[in-house]
Design a protein around this motif. Sequence first.
Motif, mmCIF file in Angstrom:
data_model
loop_
_atom_site.group_PDB
_atom_site.id
_atom_site.type_symbol
_atom_site.label_atom_id
_atom_site.label_comp_id
_atom_site.label_asym_id
_atom_site.label_seq_id
_atom_site.Cartn_x
_atom_site.Cartn_y
_atom_site.Cartn_z
ATOM 1 N N ALA A 202 25.201 40.995 45.476
ATOM 2 C CA ALA A 202 26.875 41.133 44.700
ATOM 3 C C ALA A 202 27.627 41.564 45.879
ATOM 4 O O ALA A 202 27.044 42.885 46.934
ATOM 5 N N LEU A 207 32.567 43.090 44.283
ATOM 6 C CA LEU A 207 32.702 44.380 43.636
ATOM 7 C C LEU A 207 34.420 45.281 43.541
ATOM 8 O O LEU A 207 34.647 45.334 41.895
ATOM 9 N N GLY A 210 36.103 42.523 41.153
ATOM 10 C CA GLY A 210 35.946 42.752 39.569
ATOM 11 C C GLY A 210 35.897 41.734 39.426
ATOM 12 O O GLY A 210 35.219 40.964 38.336
ATOM 13 N N LEU A 212 32.622 40.860 39.189
ATOM 14 C CA LEU A 212 31.350 41.309 38.256
ATOM 15 C C LEU A 212 31.758 41.883 36.898
ATOM 16 O O LEU A 212 31.007 41.721 35.756
ATOM 17 N N GLU A 213 32.910 41.741 36.184
ATOM 18 C CA GLU A 213 33.068 42.453 35.436
ATOM 19 C C GLU A 213 32.951 41.404 33.896
ATOM 20 O O GLU A 213 32.596 39.855 34.433
ATOM 21 N N LEU A 246 28.784 49.053 42.794
ATOM 22 C CA LEU A 246 27.867 48.541 42.043
ATOM 23 C C LEU A 246 26.544 49.225 40.230
ATOM 24 O O LEU A 246 26.391 48.599 39.569
ATOM 25 N N CYS A 249 28.162 49.956 37.316
ATOM 26 C CA CYS A 249 28.875 48.170 36.056
ATOM 27 C C CYS A 249 28.509 48.255 35.230
ATOM 28 O O CYS A 249 27.182 48.756 34.716
#
Length: 283
Positions: A202, A207, A210, A212-213, A246, A249
């Motif tokens: 990541a 990050l 977004g 990892l949304e 992170l 998340c």
Amino acid sequence: MTARPQDREALALGRRLRQQAPGGRLLSSTQMLTPLDWFVLRPGRHHDLSALLSAAKTRQPRGLVFDAENAASVADWFERQPQPEWSPDMESVEGLARRSGWIASGFHGEPSMALEVVGITGTNGKSSVVHGLAEGLARLGRRTASIGTLGVFSFKGAADPTLPVDRHGLQGPGLTSLDPVELHEVLARLRDQGVQWVFLEASSIGLEQGRLEGCRLVAAGITNLSHEHLDVHGTMPAYASAKALLPACFGVQVVVAMERLRLAQDQSSQILARAVDASPKPI
């Protein structure tokens, strides 16, 4: 963090897009588009809206997904076309940059919910950590995968743990953190191949953007923090704040950080330390 109402709406939209396009894909690049696909239209620094629409027109996907703030511009572009050679279905989404991952998750049947996904951030060591964790767990009999700067790899251990782990490259090097639409397609492929654990890198930029949304993480790890990427973030506190996203998340239950990072007294380290301590189970 849990899914917000607008996230659940985006999940539902993704499911509907899948139902409307059996056999089609959800893509954020025009290169592989076919008439069966949905194209997620996100203009940026390298490609403006008109260029993306012109490129998509040559492929003629069945539908477009675009940000609500671009709706008028999209309508104007179609009005200026000499003939209605292409009349795709259209979906307008508020805040598409943050919703596209959730849409992709819904489109692919929420693949991260069927996997144990661990995110790793830090200035250095991310690639080594995700590969080491994936290989180590494979030696214990788990089917694992890693996603990051070096590409996408799957790992399968032998019946004899003293024998080498079988590592198979599935995708070549690219961005440290995949585009969110691509990420969920990769996760779905890994799920369908029987992978159980996924370790992914990541990046701070990923990050903030977004990427990892919509991806459920069961755990997060922070390797270190040093003076890099200030051309993007400007200051060390700003850089640390990006990394600190992170632990917040979706789904994170455990956060592991280097002890020296948590004990350091400088402002940047303390930003990360507070993010770790605010997690359900800081280690």
